[in-house]
Enzyme design. Structure first.
Site, mmCIF file in Angstrom:
data_model
loop_
_atom_site.group_PDB
_atom_site.id
_atom_site.type_symbol
_atom_site.label_atom_id
_atom_site.label_comp_id
_atom_site.label_asym_id
_atom_site.label_seq_id
_atom_site.Cartn_x
_atom_site.Cartn_y
_atom_site.Cartn_z
ATOM 1 N N CYS A 1 0.869 -1.174 0.000
ATOM 2 C CA CYS A 1 0.000 0.000 0.000
ATOM 3 C C CYS A 1 0.908 1.227 0.000
ATOM 4 O O CYS A 1 2.113 1.107 0.170
ATOM 5 C CB CYS A 1 -0.848 0.070 1.262
ATOM 6 S SG CYS A 1 -1.876 -1.367 1.531
ATOM 7 N N ARG B 1 1.442 1.642 -5.986
ATOM 8 C CA ARG B 1 1.621 0.686 -4.882
ATOM 9 C C ARG B 1 0.313 0.021 -4.463
ATOM 10 O O ARG B 1 0.294 -0.905 -3.652
ATOM 11 C CB ARG B 1 2.196 1.402 -3.659
ATOM 12 C CG ARG B 1 3.522 2.049 -3.901
ATOM 13 C CD ARG B 1 4.030 2.704 -2.636
ATOM 14 N NE ARG B 1 4.224 1.729 -1.584
ATOM 15 C CZ ARG B 1 5.312 0.994 -1.443
ATOM 16 N NH1 ARG B 1 6.311 1.132 -2.288
ATOM 17 N NH2 ARG B 1 5.414 0.128 -0.458
ATOM 18 N N TRP C 1 -3.876 -1.562 -1.177
ATOM 19 C CA TRP C 1 -3.870 -2.792 -1.957
ATOM 20 C C TRP C 1 -4.230 -3.855 -0.931
ATOM 21 O O TRP C 1 -3.426 -4.221 -0.085
ATOM 22 C CB TRP C 1 -2.479 -3.014 -2.549
ATOM 23 C CG TRP C 1 -2.374 -4.286 -3.306
ATOM 24 C CD1 TRP C 1 -1.878 -5.473 -2.851
ATOM 25 C CD2 TRP C 1 -2.769 -4.511 -4.647
ATOM 26 N NE1 TRP C 1 -1.955 -6.413 -3.837
ATOM 27 C CE2 TRP C 1 -2.489 -5.853 -4.953
ATOM 28 C CE3 TRP C 1 -3.352 -3.707 -5.636
ATOM 29 C CZ2 TRP C 1 -2.765 -6.407 -6.193
ATOM 30 C CZ3 TRP C 1 -3.617 -4.262 -6.865
ATOM 31 C CH2 TRP C 1 -3.317 -5.598 -7.142
ATOM 32 N N ASN D 1 0.615 -0.409 6.018
ATOM 33 C CA ASN D 1 1.046 -1.178 4.856
ATOM 34 C C ASN D 1 1.736 -2.416 5.408
ATOM 35 O O ASN D 1 2.718 -2.302 6.122
ATOM 36 C CB ASN D 1 2.029 -0.341 4.020
ATOM 37 C CG ASN D 1 2.706 -1.162 2.946
ATOM 38 O OD1 ASN D 1 2.167 -2.155 2.476
ATOM 39 N ND2 ASN D 1 3.899 -0.745 2.553
ATOM 40 N N GLY D 2 1.198 -3.588 5.106
ATOM 41 C CA GLY D 2 1.814 -4.812 5.609
ATOM 42 C C GLY D 2 0.746 -5.800 6.025
ATOM 43 O O GLY D 2 -0.419 -5.665 5.665
ATOM 44 N N GLU E 1 8.691 -21.241 -18.676
ATOM 45 C CA GLU E 1 8.510 -19.862 -18.210
ATOM 46 C C GLU E 1 9.615 -18.948 -18.752
ATOM 47 O O GLU E 1 9.349 -17.814 -19.147
ATOM 48 C CB GLU E 1 8.461 -19.845 -16.671
ATOM 49 C CG GLU E 1 8.356 -18.484 -16.020
ATOM 50 C CD GLU E 1 7.130 -17.681 -16.422
ATOM 51 O OE1 GLU E 1 6.211 -18.210 -17.061
ATOM 52 O OE2 GLU E 1 7.127 -16.465 -16.114
ATOM 53 N N LYS F 1 8.788 -15.661 -21.018
ATOM 54 C CA LYS F 1 9.248 -14.305 -20.682
ATOM 55 C C LYS F 1 9.955 -13.691 -21.882
ATOM 56 O O LYS F 1 9.752 -12.528 -22.230
ATOM 57 C CB LYS F 1 10.200 -14.293 -19.476
ATOM 58 C CG LYS F 1 9.610 -14.511 -18.126
ATOM 59 C CD LYS F 1 8.799 -13.351 -17.592
ATOM 60 C CE LYS F 1 7.353 -13.492 -17.933
ATOM 61 N NZ LYS F 1 6.464 -14.180 -17.041
ATOM 62 N N GLU G 1 7.469 -12.830 -24.852
ATOM 63 C CA GLU G 1 6.481 -11.766 -24.686
ATOM 64 C C GLU G 1 7.086 -10.374 -24.624
ATOM 65 O O GLU G 1 6.423 -9.413 -25.006
ATOM 66 C CB GLU G 1 5.556 -12.029 -23.494
ATOM 67 C CG GLU G 1 6.226 -11.964 -22.154
ATOM 68 C CD GLU G 1 5.236 -12.172 -21.005
ATOM 69 O OE1 GLU G 1 4.075 -11.779 -21.122
ATOM 70 O OE2 GLU G 1 5.661 -12.724 -19.985
ATOM 71 N N HIS H 1 13.574 -35.767 -30.184
ATOM 72 C CA HIS H 1 12.384 -36.235 -30.896
ATOM 73 C C HIS H 1 11.896 -35.212 -31.911
ATOM 74 O O HIS H 1 10.732 -35.239 -32.302
ATOM 75 C CB HIS H 1 11.296 -36.592 -29.881
ATOM 76 C CG HIS H 1 11.745 -37.680 -28.962
ATOM 77 N ND1 HIS H 1 11.642 -39.006 -29.290
ATOM 78 C CD2 HIS H 1 12.394 -37.636 -27.762
ATOM 79 C CE1 HIS H 1 12.168 -39.738 -28.306
ATOM 80 N NE2 HIS H 1 12.638 -38.925 -27.384
ATOM 81 N N LYS I 1 -2.418 -6.697 -19.222
ATOM 82 C CA LYS I 1 -2.086 -7.266 -17.908
ATOM 83 C C LYS I 1 -3.087 -8.328 -17.483
ATOM 84 O O LYS I 1 -2.724 -9.336 -16.922
ATOM 85 C CB LYS I 1 -2.001 -6.144 -16.867
ATOM 86 C CG LYS I 1 -1.527 -6.609 -15.502
ATOM 87 C CD LYS I 1 -0.064 -7.014 -15.516
ATOM 88 C CE LYS I 1 0.385 -7.682 -14.243
ATOM 89 N NZ LYS I 1 1.565 -8.521 -14.425
HETATM 90 C C1 F6R Z 1 2.989 -13.681 -18.669
HETATM 91 C C2 F6R Z 1 1.718 -13.338 -18.069
HETATM 92 C C3 F6R Z 1 0.510 -14.077 -18.504
HETATM 93 C C4 F6R Z 1 -0.409 -14.354 -17.300
HETATM 94 C C5 F6R Z 1 -1.741 -14.959 -17.767
HETATM 95 C C6 F6R Z 1 -2.626 -15.331 -16.593
HETATM 96 O O1 F6R Z 1 4.029 -12.926 -18.151
HETATM 97 O O2 F6R Z 1 1.652 -12.474 -17.246
HETATM 98 O O3 F6R Z 1 0.821 -15.250 -19.169
HETATM 99 O O4 F6R Z 1 0.258 -15.217 -16.437
HETATM 100 O O5 F6R Z 1 -2.405 -14.049 -18.581
HETATM 101 O O6 F6R Z 1 -2.907 -14.233 -15.818
HETATM 102 P P1 F6R Z 1 -3.484 -14.368 -14.357
HETATM 103 O O7 F6R Z 1 -2.438 -14.982 -13.507
HETATM 104 O O8 F6R Z 1 -3.828 -12.978 -13.943
HETATM 105 O O9 F6R Z 1 -4.695 -15.264 -14.447
#
Ligand code: F6R
Length: 602
Positions: free
Chosen positions: A2, A27, A74, A100-101, A477, A481, A484, A500, A597
């Protein structure tokens, strides 16, 4: 996570606070509130929503007084609504505070205070602190002493801003495992979670350390040790950042800041779930048919969980991409099924749809979520929070490693309930988990060498990430990363799968990133690396064995840990590598093209 901002001086406190809150909105932004004091009375305004909206709706800028504290929330305990927004007050309305915490022992403190006749308005852990100080004040003595006594009873993390009507000229700020910095002005003083909140007024800052508190008046400040009450001399720093740099704590991008926040975020995830994981594990242990549903990075966390559960509990969860689960598995779901949904945002359309389907079919639904009060938490029967704080960068980093931390806790605790692993081993794993934040701090030291490595790789067209066993999800993963944010094609796969088909794509100089911690398949992994090297691949290994040096072009040295903990730590250099490649290629890693996001459409 927060944001806190406090002001005492000759200006209208509310104006300074509203501006500060805007700068701290990154935050947390689910609710906000302000308390000011004027002529011995407190004025409190707060509500759910964004600062701009609340400023108009509640009239933040009309609050009287020259001292006050603001908070942007938050949520960690209690959904984001008007009553759970901070400030929280005691029964008398004379003490108001923002936090915050996470207070780990709030439930027992609340019980004790309820028995003593205190009445609570909110579901927050924060409100307990106001009542606890009120209770201590009853035994006489100064406010400062009462506050200190109350705070000594808290377990967990807290940064606090506290105001009391009985002392017209001061504000208190306390820090324990959540950040707090003082801004020292001329005839005015500030305190905030982060420097940008007051940088417009002063660049002189004092960073509080854990278990310190500050007493601010308009012309003075004093910092004391919370445990002893003794005065602590603190250096005053001159901040040279611009406002924009300061918002990202000096980091050029939120993603990098969030990568660096991982040790703190994981500590919060571990603290925040310490008291409750047992009861979640008891529930999990009742089910033999377990599905894990998630998308993207959260899906990779689910894959790691599969290995953790099968190794520790003998249960093998079926991990499914939520968009597939909803159409393919309906007939397998009934009241004997547990569905674990992993979603940082709690708003991913496919994951929500999978959860709703599971509920319709009578299954029990457990959600692992970062955003308190999000849709997933409302659908689920049970929620475990990851406590990572808001993640602004589109690429998931700290929300992933905190998901892994809580899933590891859950697997350990489930094994304990079921008696499927030796207690001594579970304890050593738990100790190892507690040390993970330190190990990540260690690994973050590779940042500069990974940047240099990225320089040499930035024009590559394809990357391969390989691993075995519990490192396969890390390979996936790492590749995700890279794709994307750098827009370089990458594939993650099990090292055994190379022969294979994919091996045909390896030629001179193609980077192969090998995730190779010591463990049950280490020797096999070395053979796979050799196969790739024989085809001219450029080998970047991550591992803790000197044997890797012989077969690698670059070895990223990793600390030694139990193999089951490696996914949380080994992903960090992969995040950094992807980040540097993105930046070197001129991309904005915080806002990759075509991505959002949270994906709220199917
Ligand atoms: C990759 C990324 C996405 C999310 C996916 C699921 O860096 O952020 O692949 O992991 O869209 O999102 P959540 O976890 O919000 O359901």
């Amino acid at each position: 996570m927060c944001g806190i901002i406090g002001y005492i001086g000759d200006r209208n406190a509310c104006e300074v606070i509203v501006k500060g809150l805007k700068r701290l909105e990154y935050r947390g932004y689910d609710s906000a509130g302000i308390v000011t004091e004027n002529r011995g009375s407190l004025f409190v305004k707060k509500g759910a929503g964004r600062i701009d909206e609340l400023t108009g709706k509640l009239g933040f800028l009309e609050m009287p007084g020259k001292r006050g504290i603001g908070h942007t929330r938050w949520a960690t305990h209690g959904v984001p609504n008007d009553t759970n927004a901070h400030p929280q007050t005691d029964c008398t309305g004379r003490i108001a505070l923002v936090h915050n915490g996470i207070i780990e022992n709030f439930a027992e403190l609340k019980d004790e205070l309820l028995k003593k006749g205190h009445s609570f308005k909110s579901d927050t852990d924060t409100e307990v602190i106001a009542h606890l100080i009120e209770e201590e004040l009853k035994s006489g003595g100064s406010f400062e002493e009462a506050m200190r006594k109350a705070l000594l009873r808290l377990k967990g993390s807290f940064a606090l801003g506290i105001i009391y009507t009985g002392e017209p000229d001061r504000l208190y700020f306390v820090r324990n495992e959540s950040p707090l910095v003082l801004g020292i002005g001329d005839g005015e003083n500030f305190a905030a979670s982060d420097v940008p909140a007051f940088l417009e007024y002063t660049n002189k800052a004092i960073f509080l350390d854990d278990r310190e508190y500050a007493v601010l008046t308009k012309d003075s400040y004093v910092v004391k040790n919370l445990d002893t009450g003794e005065v602590v001399e603190k250096p005053v720093h001159e901040i040279e950042w611009t406002l924009e740099m300061a918002e990202k704590a000096g980091f050029p991008h939120f993603m990098l800041k969030e990568i660096y926040e991982q040790p703190r975020a994981i500590r919060d995830a571990l603290h925040g779930n310490a008291g409750t994981m047992r009861s979640v594990a008891e529930e999990v242990s009742k089910y033999d048919r377990i599905f894990i549903v998630a998308m993207g990075t959260s899906y990779h966390a689910g894959l790691v969980a599969k290995y953790l559960f099968q190794r520790l509990t003998g249960k093998v969860p079926i991990v499914e991409d939520a968009s597939e689960f909803r159409y393919e598995f309906e007939n397998l779901i009934d009241e004997n099924t547990l569905v674990i949904a992993i979603t940082q945002s709690g708003e991913t359309a496919d994951t929500l749809a999978a959860m709703k389907l599971a509920k319709r079919r009578g299954a029990k639904v457990l959600a692992i979520v970062n955003v308190v009060g999000s849709m997933a938490t409302r659908i689920a029967d049970l929620t475990v929070y990851t406590h990572a704080g808001p993640e602004i960068g589109v690429a998931a980093t700290k929300t992933y490693t905190t998901q892994l931390a809580v899933l590891t806790m859950l697997a350990i605790e489930t094994a304990r309930v079921l008696g499927t692993a030796e207690e001594r081993y579970l304890e050593s794993l738990e100790e190892g988990l507690q040390r993970v934040p330190e190990l990540i701090e260690d690994v973050l030291r590779h940042d500069e060498s990974l940047r240099e490595l990225a320089e040499g790789l930035k024009d590559k067209k394809d990357f391969f990430y390989i691993g075995r066993g519990i490192s396969v999800p890390t390979a996936l993963e790492g590749a995700l990363k890279l794709k994307e944010i750098s827009y370089i094609h990458a594939e993650g796969l099990s090292a055994g799968e190379l022969k294979h088909g994919p091996l045909a794509l390896l030629e001179e100089g193609v980077p192969v990133v090998a995730i190779a911690p010591r463990g049950r398949t280490f020797d096999k992994m070395v053979s796979n690396i050799e196969e790739s090297k024989a085809r001219g691949a450029y080998i970047i290994s991550l591992g803790d064995s000197e044997d890797l040096r012989r077969v690698s072009d670059v070895l990223v040295e990793m600390p030694r840990m139990d193999e089951l903990l490696t996914p949380i730590v080994y992903v960090v250099p992969l995040q950094l590598l992807a980040y540097h490649l993105a930046v070197l290629r001129g991309n904005d890693p915080d806002k990759p093209r075509n991505l959002a996001k949270s994906v709220t459409v199917e």
